[in-house]
Design an enzyme around this catalytic site. Sequence first.
Site, PDB file in Angstrom:
ATOM      1  N   HIS A 182     -54.108 -45.849  25.934  1.00  0.00           N
ATOM      2  CA  HIS A 182     -53.336 -45.244  27.154  1.00  0.00           C
ATOM      3  C   HIS A 182     -53.578 -46.175  28.172  1.00  0.00           C
ATOM      4  O   HIS A 182     -54.352 -46.964  28.335  1.00  0.00           O
ATOM      5  CB  HIS A 182     -53.810 -43.797  27.545  1.00  0.00           C
ATOM      6  CG  HIS A 182     -53.742 -42.885  26.459  1.00  0.00           C
ATOM      7  ND1 HIS A 182     -52.282 -42.285  26.410  1.00  0.00           N
ATOM      8  CD2 HIS A 182     -54.570 -42.236  25.661  1.00  0.00           C
ATOM      9  CE1 HIS A 182     -52.492 -41.256  25.417  1.00  0.00           C
ATOM     10  NE2 HIS A 182     -53.822 -41.177  24.974  1.00  0.00           N
TER      11      HIS A 182
ATOM     12  N   CYS B 270     -51.447 -42.916  20.846  1.00  0.00           N
ATOM     13  CA  CYS B 270     -52.640 -41.769  20.564  1.00  0.00           C
ATOM     14  C   CYS B 270     -51.992 -41.013  19.458  1.00  0.00           C
ATOM     15  O   CYS B 270     -51.723 -41.363  18.376  1.00  0.00           O
ATOM     16  CB  CYS B 270     -52.833 -41.175  21.830  1.00  0.00           C
ATOM     17  SG  CYS B 270     -54.401 -40.301  21.870  1.00  0.00           S
TER      18      CYS B 270
END
Length: 481
Positions: free
Chosen positions: A427, A330
């Site tokens: 994630h 991310c």
Amino acid sequence: MTALMIQGAGSNVGKSMLVAGLCRAARRRGLSVAPFKPQNMSNNAAVTADGGEIGRAQALQARACGLEPTVDMNPVLLKPETDTGAQVIVHGKRMASTQAKAYWDLKPRLLGAVLESFARLRAAHDLVIVEGAGSPAEINLRRGDIANMGFARAADVPVILVGDIDRGGVIAQIIGTQAVLDPADAAMISGFVINKFRGDLRLFDDGYEAIAARTRWPGFGVVPFFSDAVKLPAEDALDLPQRGTGRGLRVVCLALSRIANFDDLDPLAQEPGVDLTLLGPGAPIPGDADLVIVPGTKSTRGDLAFLRAQSWDIDLAAHVRRGGHVLGICGGYQMLGRRVCDPEGIEGAPGSDPGLGLLDVETVMVPDKRVSLVEAVHAGTKAAMRGYEIHIGRTEGADRRRPFAHVAGVPEGAGSPDGRIWGSYLHGMFGEDGFRKAWLSGFGVQAGPLSYGAVVEATLDALADHLETHLDVAGLLGCAR
């Protein structure tokens, strides 16, 4: 139809774990139970099926209840972006980014959203177990409060006060909280619990009796320290392993100042063939690291500056020259590129910064936030993955031709030509047992027989057993109304 609230005499007294354990205990009694936290402050968010954000702790508590997480379980989520500013998430969606003083003025207007969510949960379940935030003893925050006594009184929910004996001074924690509370707030408290005891419980008998005598609140028990809590997803980065075991694949994760969604690391930390270290500020990246993870962050440019201030950019370059591997997740993925641009000032002051230059990609921050559950296929191993995306920013560049994964056939992430540096927006990937096993095999590591989901379920059951052994759970739940 009934509800009970767990508040703490201080921060990090174990409220989240107690609520999770009580939720599982109530469920095993045949009750339909749901968790609720009016306001949470955490950069460790979970994604709901409808694309909303809630605190990771409420997602775990929902699992303890046998429920899918919903935005009603945590209607207000604050995600810190700076020391004095945070993104405000209401009913799962970004409402604004605001400074602390402005949020103080905004809070009273959020009580309606909190009570709406609570009413929906209360109507749908036999019992709602509510978690407070911080402590009601912070009376400087009482005006406009929606997280502790402000909510308890508005919704008429009785409170159990929890003290943390592991920190010391628990007698003063409980008695002192009563002393500073407004009498009407103190009247909401139906009893107390002592948490995180180590040693012989009988040694605290006199202290326990002193608290009960001075407060005239009933005590519901003393809970010994639950060491298996490390097997559950962490909400606080301080709960992650700070140093490794010295055995196995040497994985180092950089503890960024605004680290987010760090429970990505939990399944790796439990693998016997992995030596995971959360590297704190000022410490150099070890020369014998096999893999460095640059994790998610709530402030990509801010943490890029923080990373450079620790000289980790220099250490990373040396790590790569030695043949080491790097994974950016991310915000960490965004940092690995050539440049991070924020022309509209979405995460702070408008501007752009050079990235670490380890991937040939560039990120531009955009107002639209992507929040979704994801099913993907890892490009390298062809292993299936499930996870979630929760980010702003679009990343493009030549290294996108070597995707980390495919989502519905669309390339996701990027990789370097030599296959040692990877970036991804996904994630939760390591929670997928098949992918984790396949990915570790690429490093010559044989994954253990770990089923991460089964470990979490077994630990929630063990937590409920632990509370049943040491608390008067029936009496405590009997306080609900």
